[in-house]
Write a protein that holds these residues in place. Structure first.
Motif, short mmCIF file in Angstrom:
data_model
loop_
_atom_site.label_atom_id
_atom_site.label_comp_id
_atom_site.label_asym_id
_atom_site.label_seq_id
_atom_site.Cartn_x
_atom_site.Cartn_y
_atom_site.Cartn_z
N LEU A 6 0.86 -1.18 0.00
CA LEU A 6 0.00 0.00 0.00
C LEU A 6 0.89 1.23 0.00
CD1 LEU A 6 -2.85 1.22 0.17
CD2 LEU A 6 -2.65 1.12 2.65
N LEU A 7 0.80 2.01 -1.08
CA LEU A 7 1.62 3.21 -1.24
C LEU A 7 0.79 4.43 -0.91
CD1 LEU A 7 2.44 1.40 -4.27
CD2 LEU A 7 4.43 2.67 -3.46
N VAL A 8 1.34 5.30 -0.06
CA VAL A 8 0.66 6.51 0.37
C VAL A 8 1.29 7.71 -0.34
CG1 VAL A 8 0.04 7.95 2.34
CG2 VAL A 8 0.19 5.45 2.61
N PRO A 9 0.51 8.54 -1.04
CA PRO A 9 1.08 9.69 -1.75
C PRO A 9 1.81 10.65 -0.83
CG PRO A 9 -1.17 9.28 -2.47
CD PRO A 9 -0.94 8.41 -1.27
N TYR A 10 2.77 11.38 -1.40
CA TYR A 10 3.55 12.32 -0.59
C TYR A 10 2.82 13.64 -0.37
CZ TYR A 10 5.06 14.58 -4.98
OH TYR A 10 5.10 15.22 -6.20
N ALA A 11 1.65 13.80 -0.98
CA ALA A 11 0.85 15.02 -0.77
C ALA A 11 -0.59 14.63 -0.48
CB ALA A 11 0.91 15.92 -2.00
N GLY A 12 -1.26 15.41 0.38
CA GLY A 12 -2.67 15.17 0.68
C GLY A 12 -2.88 14.47 2.00
N ARG A 13 -4.10 14.59 2.51
CA ARG A 13 -4.52 13.89 3.72
C ARG A 13 -5.54 12.83 3.35
NH1 ARG A 13 -5.61 17.07 9.17
NH2 ARG A 13 -6.25 14.92 9.54
N PHE A 14 -5.47 11.69 4.04
CA PHE A 14 -6.33 10.57 3.71
C PHE A 14 -6.92 10.01 5.01
CE2 PHE A 14 -2.78 10.96 0.77
CZ PHE A 14 -3.47 11.23 -0.41
N ASP A 15 -7.96 10.68 5.48
CA ASP A 15 -8.57 10.29 6.74
C ASP A 15 -9.31 8.97 6.63
OD1 ASP A 15 -7.63 12.59 8.04
OD2 ASP A 15 -9.33 13.77 7.32
N ASN A 16 -9.86 8.70 5.46
CA ASN A 16 -10.55 7.44 5.23
C ASN A 16 -10.13 6.90 3.87
OD1 ASN A 16 -12.56 7.31 7.56
ND2 ASN A 16 -13.04 9.31 6.68
N ILE A 17 -9.67 5.67 3.84
CA ILE A 17 -9.37 5.04 2.56
C ILE A 17 -10.12 3.72 2.47
CG2 ILE A 17 -7.06 6.08 2.57
CD1 ILE A 17 -6.00 3.15 2.89
N GLY A 18 -10.44 3.33 1.26
CA GLY A 18 -11.08 2.04 1.05
C GLY A 18 -12.58 2.07 1.09
N ASN A 19 -13.19 3.26 1.15
CA ASN A 19 -14.65 3.33 1.06
C ASN A 19 -15.13 3.20 -0.38
OD1 ASN A 19 -15.07 3.69 3.85
ND2 ASN A 19 -14.68 5.88 3.67
N HIS A 20 -14.44 3.88 -1.28
CA HIS A 20 -14.78 3.87 -2.71
C HIS A 20 -13.54 3.43 -3.47
CE1 HIS A 20 -17.08 6.06 -6.18
NE2 HIS A 20 -16.88 4.77 -6.40
N VAL A 21 -13.52 2.17 -3.90
CA VAL A 21 -12.33 1.53 -4.43
C VAL A 21 -12.44 1.34 -5.94
CG1 VAL A 21 -10.82 -0.50 -4.29
CG2 VAL A 21 -12.01 0.32 -2.24
N LEU A 22 -11.32 1.54 -6.62
CA LEU A 22 -11.25 1.29 -8.06
C LEU A 22 -10.21 0.21 -8.32
CD1 LEU A 22 -12.07 2.04 -10.96
CD2 LEU A 22 -10.24 3.75 -10.94
N ILE A 23 -10.63 -0.86 -8.99
CA ILE A 23 -9.72 -1.94 -9.38
C ILE A 23 -9.42 -1.80 -10.86
CG2 ILE A 23 -9.41 -4.43 -9.64
CD1 ILE A 23 -11.37 -4.83 -7.33
N ALA A 24 -8.13 -1.73 -11.20
CA ALA A 24 -7.70 -1.75 -12.61
C ALA A 24 -7.49 -3.22 -12.98
CB ALA A 24 -6.42 -0.95 -12.78
N TRP A 25 -8.36 -3.75 -13.84
CA TRP A 25 -8.35 -5.19 -14.10
C TRP A 25 -7.93 -5.47 -15.54
CZ3 TRP A 25 -7.70 -9.40 -11.70
CH2 TRP A 25 -8.04 -10.63 -12.26
N ASP A 26 -6.88 -6.28 -15.69
CA ASP A 26 -6.44 -6.71 -17.02
C ASP A 26 -6.23 -8.22 -17.07
OD1 ASP A 26 -4.16 -7.02 -15.55
OD2 ASP A 26 -2.94 -5.62 -16.71
N ALA A 27 -6.71 -8.92 -16.05
CA ALA A 27 -6.64 -10.39 -15.97
C ALA A 27 -5.22 -10.93 -15.93
CB ALA A 27 -7.41 -11.02 -17.14
N SER A 28 -4.26 -10.10 -15.55
CA SER A 28 -2.87 -10.54 -15.47
C SER A 28 -2.59 -11.17 -14.10
CB SER A 28 -1.93 -9.35 -15.67
OG SER A 28 -2.08 -8.44 -14.60
N MET A 29 -1.44 -11.82 -13.99
CA MET A 29 -1.05 -12.40 -12.70
C MET A 29 -0.85 -11.32 -11.65
SD MET A 29 1.46 -15.63 -13.54
CE MET A 29 2.65 -14.68 -14.49
N ALA A 30 -0.25 -10.20 -12.05
CA ALA A 30 -0.01 -9.12 -11.08
C ALA A 30 -1.31 -8.53 -10.57
CB ALA A 30 0.85 -8.03 -11.72
N ALA A 31 -2.26 -8.29 -11.48
CA ALA A 31 -3.56 -7.76 -11.06
C ALA A 31 -4.29 -8.77 -10.18
CB ALA A 31 -4.40 -7.40 -12.27
N THR A 32 -4.17 -10.05 -10.50
CA THR A 32 -4.80 -11.10 -9.69
C THR A 32 -4.24 -11.09 -8.27
OG1 THR A 32 -5.12 -12.48 -11.65
CG2 THR A 32 -5.20 -13.58 -9.51
#
Length: 279
Positions: free
Chosen positions: A143-169
């Motif tokens: 889990l990589l956290v950006p060097y700018a911005g505040r993130f009080d809540n993460i994981g409420n609205h999630v986007l998965i980039a899916w290409d059916a690869s082993m890495a994405a799996t």
């Protein structure tokens, strides 16, 4: 599946407290043990040689300074997690370069939390390729956290980039504890016609069935784009008010020369929300 051990990289950088806070929140939710680890930046092989010889006072003084710096970061970590009330945690000081040290300890953790490289904050301990090195060599979801911005809540609205690869799996599998707690999970498949053998007749439908068996409902969209995939993904995340991206991390490394896929490189350089990657 749940996270039982979470490893977070600790140092004296200005953003360390943000990733400690995020790692602590996940540990609290998952009832997990949190390990805060700080590296001195000195090669463990150099330290072992010094211990055997112990003849160079200048090196000894420098190592003591590096250890004192790491200890200050660990003190900040302990103060932070105690304020948050986390019941199970420990701190570790390791004589090693940051990338190698984190990757070695990651073998015994379910999730690794680190920070995006900040080009405006040069570190004597953390090399510029630290994030990509950990993604490619840790063998764990990162889990990589950006060097700018505040993130009080993460994981409420999630986007998965899916290409059916082993890495994405691997990324999706490693994110299941977070996905189970999400309010909305969106899946985007870019240009699926380029990989018909991977996606089948209904791109994303197999992933939807797999995650449904874990109690996770997703919404799948198929999109055509002429943009670089990394740019298209970040644009989609901004349009949908996403607070966490999940994707595969692509690349290979020879010694410390790392060659990344274009989408991985774009996201690592310009992420605006936390990103969970697996290689």
């Amino acid at each position: 599946m749940s996270y039982k051990t979470i490893l977070v990289h600790v140092d004296e950088s200005t953003r360390a407290s943000e990733r400690i806070k995020i790692a602590s929140a996940i540990a609290m939710t998952e009832n997990a043990h949190l390990i805060g680890t700080a590296m001195t930046g000195a090669s463990r092989y150099l330290v072992q040689t010094m211990m055997l010889a112990d003849t160079n006072p200048n090196l000894r003084t420098h190592l003591d300074l590096l250890r004192a710096r790491a200890e200050r970061g660990l003190d900040d970590f302990e103060n932070c997690v105690r304020r948050l009330g986390l019941p199970s945690f420990e701190k570790r000081l390791v004589d090693d370069e940051a990338g190698a040290g984190v990757c070695l300890q990651a073998r015994y953790a379910d999730l690794v939390v680190i920070g995006q490289n900040d080009p405006g904050e040069v570190s004597p301990v953390v090399m510029p390729d630290f994030p990509q090195y950990v993604v490619l060599n840790s063998g764990r979801p990162v889990l990589l956290v950006p060097y700018a911005g505040r993130f009080d809540n993460i994981g409420n609205h999630v986007l998965i980039a899916w290409d059916a690869s082993m890495a994405a799996t691997r990324a999706v599998s490693g994110a299941i504890p977070l996905l189970r707690r999400a309010q909305v999970v969106e899946v985007v498949v870019f240009n699926p016609q380029l990989q018909p053998q991977a996606h089948g007749a209904m791109p994303g439908s197999d992933l939807a069935l797999y995650l449904a068996r874990h109690g996770i409902k997703i919404e799948v969209s198929q999109q055509q784009t002429d943009l670089e995939i990394g740019d298209a993904l970040l644009s989609q995340a901004a349009d949908m008010d996403i607070d966490l991206i999940i994707m595969g991390g692509y690349g290979h490394a020879r010694f410390r020369e790392i060659l990344l896929g274009s989408a991985t490189r774009a996201v690592l350089e310009t992420m605006t929300v936390p990103v969970l990657m697996s290689h």
